[in-house]
Motif scaffolding. Structure first.
Motif, mmCIF file in Angstrom:
data_model
loop_
_atom_site.group_PDB
_atom_site.id
_atom_site.type_symbol
_atom_site.label_atom_id
_atom_site.label_comp_id
_atom_site.label_asym_id
_atom_site.label_seq_id
_atom_site.Cartn_x
_atom_site.Cartn_y
_atom_site.Cartn_z
ATOM 1 N N VAL A 86 -10.493 23.685 54.273
ATOM 2 C CA VAL A 86 -11.944 22.998 54.495
ATOM 3 C C VAL A 86 -12.666 23.005 53.087
ATOM 4 C CG1 VAL A 86 -14.401 23.378 55.260
ATOM 5 C CG2 VAL A 86 -12.439 23.740 56.797
ATOM 6 N N GLN A 87 -12.535 23.807 52.221
ATOM 7 C CA GLN A 87 -13.014 23.714 50.759
ATOM 8 C C GLN A 87 -12.384 22.877 50.185
ATOM 9 O OE1 GLN A 87 -12.901 27.437 48.729
ATOM 10 N NE2 GLN A 87 -13.973 26.372 46.755
ATOM 11 N N LEU A 88 -10.997 22.487 50.214
ATOM 12 C CA LEU A 88 -10.431 21.426 49.489
ATOM 13 C C LEU A 88 -10.563 20.129 49.951
ATOM 14 C CD1 LEU A 88 -8.409 20.797 47.052
ATOM 15 C CD2 LEU A 88 -6.820 21.158 48.656
ATOM 16 N N LEU A 89 -10.430 19.710 51.296
ATOM 17 C CA LEU A 89 -10.517 18.636 51.863
ATOM 18 C C LEU A 89 -11.619 18.189 52.189
ATOM 19 C CD1 LEU A 89 -7.311 18.977 54.072
ATOM 20 C CD2 LEU A 89 -7.575 17.883 51.977
ATOM 21 N N ARG A 90 -12.798 18.905 52.295
ATOM 22 C CA ARG A 90 -14.149 18.600 52.642
ATOM 23 C C ARG A 90 -14.373 17.694 53.710
ATOM 24 N NH1 ARG A 90 -17.522 16.969 47.169
ATOM 25 N NH2 ARG A 90 -15.808 15.040 47.213
ATOM 26 N N PRO A 91 -13.680 18.271 55.087
ATOM 27 C CA PRO A 91 -13.851 17.489 56.175
ATOM 28 C C PRO A 91 -15.224 17.125 56.716
ATOM 29 C CG PRO A 91 -13.172 19.442 56.770
ATOM 30 C CD PRO A 91 -13.210 19.604 55.274
ATOM 31 N N GLY B 206 -7.842 13.495 63.641
ATOM 32 C CA GLY B 206 -9.129 13.249 63.762
ATOM 33 C C GLY B 206 -10.054 13.542 62.559
ATOM 34 N N ALA B 207 -9.830 14.252 61.848
ATOM 35 C CA ALA B 207 -10.354 14.524 60.525
ATOM 36 C C ALA B 207 -10.790 13.263 59.529
ATOM 37 C CB ALA B 207 -9.713 15.871 59.640
ATOM 38 N N GLU B 208 -11.939 13.482 59.127
ATOM 39 C CA GLU B 208 -12.308 12.478 57.921
ATOM 40 C C GLU B 208 -12.796 13.347 56.797
ATOM 41 O OE1 GLU B 208 -15.211 9.627 59.188
ATOM 42 O OE2 GLU B 208 -14.901 10.043 61.350
ATOM 43 N N ILE B 209 -11.795 13.059 55.991
ATOM 44 C CA ILE B 209 -11.746 13.865 54.549
ATOM 45 C C ILE B 209 -12.202 13.409 53.433
ATOM 46 C CG2 ILE B 209 -10.201 15.609 55.508
ATOM 47 C CD1 ILE B 209 -8.064 14.387 53.696
#
Length: 269
Positions: free
Chosen positions: A25-30, A57-60
């Protein structure tokens, strides 16, 4: 290479899953943290049976990270699986599927205290990791990405990008010929700009860009594209280690790049 939140090496399934989720989450910032789902089994400091990552479904919006050098405390991962169907990055939607097996790696902490699972070159008697990773994208989604990336670049040269037509011709599973036809305006002047290139992904998941060019039949527009062409040529022959973003990025991993060939299509204006 997989990022974990700061702390000691995780030694339980629950801790590994939680801290890998936090690191991704910290790296990809979804856009939504719920877009990152991680599960693990058989986790100890020296061995992990399986890690599963689902980004469907993630938007990163990833941030650049300096990966620490290989080394640290050895760990072996029997299986890493990644699924993202779809994943949106930089406005481009893609489908990603991958499974890597027999991954020699190491626990390494960086200067910020972030813990990384870093692949190690070579491997033991059984050799390096093996597996398969495939990435697929629709023509229309790639066109939208070209608009998003190319628009600001051309705007710096005084051009407005009004439309993009993209053609991708796949040659096998690891090579694609790409042609872009862009409509541009500069004041009352309108013209067509054509770009070409070849993308190849080898068995070590290294993407190489070659034969890159950009041109226009309009002489005034062609002169204005000189700076764009210089930026483009800086990518000629550039090797991008896609596997570096996954555990087991080195070794005998097979790769597939499945971009469907299609006719010229107009991206939304």
């Amino acid at each position: 290479m997989l990022p974990f939140s700061p702390g000691p090496v995780p030694t339980t399934d629950a801790e590994l899953s939680q801290r890998l989720t936090e690191g991704l989450v910290q790296l990809l910032r979804p856009r939504a943290a719920a877009g990152v789902a991680v599960s693990a089994s058989g986790a100890t400091a020296e061995h992990i049976d399986a890690v599963s990552i689902d980004l469907s479904g993630a938007e990163i919006d990833p941030i650049p990270s300096e990966i620490p050098a290989a080394g640290g405390t050895p760990v072996t991962v029997d299986q890493v699986s990644v699924l993202a169907d779809p994943l949106t990055a930089g406005g481009v939607r893609a489908q990603v599927r991958g499974e890597l097996r027999r991954v020699p790696a190491a626990w390494v902490s960086d200067g910020a205290g972030i813990l990384w699972l870093v692949p190690q070159p070579g491997g033991g008697a059984g050799g390096g990791p093996d597996g398969e990773v495939s990435v697929a994208a629709q023509i229309a989604d790639l066109e939208a990405g070209v608009l998003a990336i190319g628009g600001p670049m051309l705007a710096e040269r005084g051009f407005t990008l009004t439309g993009v037509q993209l053609q991708v011709e796949a040659a096998g599973t690891s090579r694609a010929e790409v042609r872009v036809r862009a409509s541009v305006r500069r004041g009352i002047l309108s013209a067509t700009v054509e770009g070409r290139g070849t993308a190849t992904v080898d068995e070590a998941l290294v993407l190489t860009l070659t034969d890159l060019s950009v041109s226009s039949a309009n002489r005034l527009v062609s002169m204005g594209l000189a700076m764009v062409a210089r930026h483009l040529q800086a990518w000629e022959g550039r090797r991008i280690e896609l596997g570096g973003y996954l555990v087991g990025g080195c070794g005998s991993t097979r790769s597939q790049c499945a971009v469907p060939a299609g006719r010229w299509r107009s991206a939304p204006r």
